[in-house]
Design a protein around this motif. Structure first.
Motif, PDB file in Angstrom:
ATOM      1  N   ASN A  72       6.278  -4.227   9.954  1.00 60.73           N
ATOM      2  CA  ASN A  72       5.247  -5.030  10.606  1.00 60.73           C
ATOM      3  C   ASN A  72       4.106  -4.131  11.065  1.00 60.73           C
ATOM      4  OD1 ASN A  72       6.940  -7.238  10.245  1.00 60.73           O
ATOM      5  ND2 ASN A  72       7.950  -6.914  12.207  1.00 60.73           N
ATOM      6  N   ASP A  73       3.207  -3.815  10.131  1.00 58.59           N
ATOM      7  CA  ASP A  73       2.048  -2.971  10.395  1.00 58.59           C
ATOM      8  C   ASP A  73       0.793  -3.805  10.161  1.00 58.59           C
ATOM      9  OD1 ASP A  73      -0.187  -1.052   9.848  1.00 58.59           O
ATOM     10  OD2 ASP A  73       1.391   0.422  10.213  1.00 58.59           O
ATOM     11  N   ALA A  74      -0.071  -3.886  11.164  1.00 57.50           N
ATOM     12  CA  ALA A  74      -1.247  -4.753  11.079  1.00 57.50           C
ATOM     13  C   ALA A  74      -2.251  -4.270  10.036  1.00 57.50           C
ATOM     14  CB  ALA A  74      -1.920  -4.849  12.446  1.00 57.50           C
ATOM     15  N   SER A 109       0.828  -1.206   0.000  1.00 60.68           N
ATOM     16  CA  SER A 109       0.000   0.000   0.000  1.00 60.68           C
ATOM     17  C   SER A 109       0.863   1.256   0.000  1.00 60.68           C
ATOM     18  CB  SER A 109      -0.927   0.009   1.219  1.00 60.68           C
ATOM     19  OG  SER A 109      -0.165  -0.042   2.424  1.00 60.68           O
ATOM     20  N   LEU A 110       2.076   1.147   0.552  1.00 56.12           N
ATOM     21  CA  LEU A 110       3.008   2.277   0.579  1.00 56.12           C
ATOM     22  C   LEU A 110       4.435   1.759   0.438  1.00 56.12           C
ATOM     23  CD1 LEU A 110       3.688   5.282   1.047  1.00 56.12           C
ATOM     24  CD2 LEU A 110       3.668   4.816   3.516  1.00 56.12           C
ATOM     25  N   LEU A 111       5.189   2.381  -0.453  1.00 57.27           N
ATOM     26  CA  LEU A 111       6.610   2.089  -0.623  1.00 57.27           C
ATOM     27  C   LEU A 111       7.389   3.340  -0.225  1.00 57.27           C
ATOM     28  CD1 LEU A 111       8.893   0.204  -1.718  1.00 57.27           C
ATOM     29  CD2 LEU A 111       8.578   1.339  -3.939  1.00 57.27           C
ATOM     30  N   ILE A 165       3.518  -2.255   4.115  1.00 57.55           N
ATOM     31  CA  ILE A 165       4.429  -1.149   3.863  1.00 57.55           C
ATOM     32  C   ILE A 165       5.837  -1.695   3.663  1.00 57.55           C
ATOM     33  CG2 ILE A 165       5.415   0.984   4.798  1.00 57.55           C
ATOM     34  CD1 ILE A 165       2.848   1.304   6.442  1.00 57.55           C
ATOM     35  N   TYR A 166       6.487  -1.265   2.576  1.00 60.46           N
ATOM     36  CA  TYR A 166       7.872  -1.641   2.309  1.00 60.46           C
ATOM     37  C   TYR A 166       8.758  -0.414   2.429  1.00 60.46           C
ATOM     38  CZ  TYR A 166       6.213  -6.098   0.368  1.00 60.46           C
ATOM     39  OH  TYR A 166       5.637  -7.331   0.208  1.00 60.46           O
ATOM     40  N   VAL A 167       9.990  -0.659   2.878  1.00 62.71           N
ATOM     41  CA  VAL A 167      10.991   0.397   2.983  1.00 62.71           C
ATOM     42  C   VAL A 167      12.234  -0.042   2.219  1.00 62.71           C
ATOM     43  CG1 VAL A 167      12.489   1.717   4.523  1.00 62.71           C
ATOM     44  CG2 VAL A 167      10.149   1.197   5.219  1.00 62.71           C
ATOM     45  N   VAL A 168      12.722   0.827   1.341  1.00 63.69           N
ATOM     46  CA  VAL A 168      13.959   0.580   0.598  1.00 63.69           C
ATOM     47  C   VAL A 168      15.029   1.524   1.136  1.00 63.69           C
ATOM     48  CG1 VAL A 168      15.068   0.521  -1.658  1.00 63.69           C
ATOM     49  CG2 VAL A 168      12.640  -0.068  -1.457  1.00 63.69           C
TER      50      VAL A 168
END
Length: 263
Positions: free
Chosen positions: A101-103, A48-50, A107-110
């Motif tokens: 780890n968001d319920a 949903s969010l990068l 969300i991914y972080v690069v």
């Protein structure tokens, strides 16, 4: 009668730049690639969010987020792995991809911890956005380069601005209260290539640039923006010594950017 040994010879019929035509071209660099823990060409990752961190403050903040899982890495073949630690470190030359780890959201972080040359920016942007990773929204965190800002910048002042794709501007959800980057100033390098990729793929994208490039004050500013408008439950475990280390590493990182990216 002319002396052929001492008279000035006739000029070459080649220009100096034409002489390079007789030099064998350098072999092309191998393409960058992604290594994912669960690769699936038919079903790309769809967060949903990068969040893509380029600036030293953003790298520091997400490095100290404990609730994340390593799911992959982006390999730029010309960047050596020698000297990297077994466990992820701010000193590594790496580009790791994490899942937070968001319920409620995926969300991914690069974390991009090496300088990406200008000629490789579009290839890296293509890998991260729109093929194996297809996000709903993208947030890019970078720093303002003083030479690209219209006006004088003092290391004592702290601020942040944003740029958006046309879709995000119609329905803004990230960093709503932030001012737009002033006209006449420039952002170059990897960050605008990522934002341009979002625009081309019709993905809502926001680029946030902050000043100064590293230090405790800008770190606090970036963290407050994330808590307010992006990740209200973000937990960053850090201490004063880590902030000093980030400032020192940030200086090295930006020195590399100045010497390799913009020459």
């Amino acid at each position: 009668m002319e002396d052929v040994l001492t008279d000035i010879p006739l000029p070459s019929r080649f220009f100096s730049e034409d002489l390079n035509n007789f030099t064998a071209p350098s072999p092309p660099l191998p393409s960058p690639f992604l290594l994912l823990s669960t690769p699936d060409a038919k079903n790309p990752l769809c967060p949903s969010l990068l969040i893509i961190t380029v600036s030293s403050p953003s790298l520091y903040i997400f490095h100290h987020v404990s609730s994340k899982t390593l799911i992959g890495t982006l390999v730029l073949p010309e960047i050596p792995f020698s000297g990297n630690f077994v466990e992820p470190s701010l000193r590594d030359k790496s580009c790791n991809i994490y899942a937070l780890n968001d319920a409620d959201n995926l969300i991914y972080v690069v974390s991009i911890q090496y300088p990406v040359p200008a000629e490789r920016s579009h290839a890296v942007a293509k890998l991260l956005i729109g093929e194996q990773i297809v996000p709903e929204r993208v947030l890019i965190l970078d720093s303002v380069q003083s030479r690209n800002f219209r006006g004088k910048l003092s290391p004592d002042e702290t601020f942040a601005f944003k740029l958006e794709t046309s879709l995000e501007r119609k329905d803004p959800t990230l960093l709503k209260g932030l001012d737009y980057f002033p006209s006449g100033s420039v952002v170059d390098g990897l960050a605008p290539a990522l934002l341009g990729r979002c625009q081309m793929k019709k993905i809502k994208g926001t680029l946030c640039v902050s000043w100064p490039e590293f230090g405790g004050s800008v770190m606090s500013l970036v963290k407050s923006l994330l808590l307010k408008d992006v990740l209200p439950r973000l937990e960053c475990n850090s201490d004063g010594d880590s902030e000093e280390e980030c400032s020192r590493l940030g200086g090295v990182k930006n020195h590399l950017l100045d010497s390799e990216l913009y020459t």
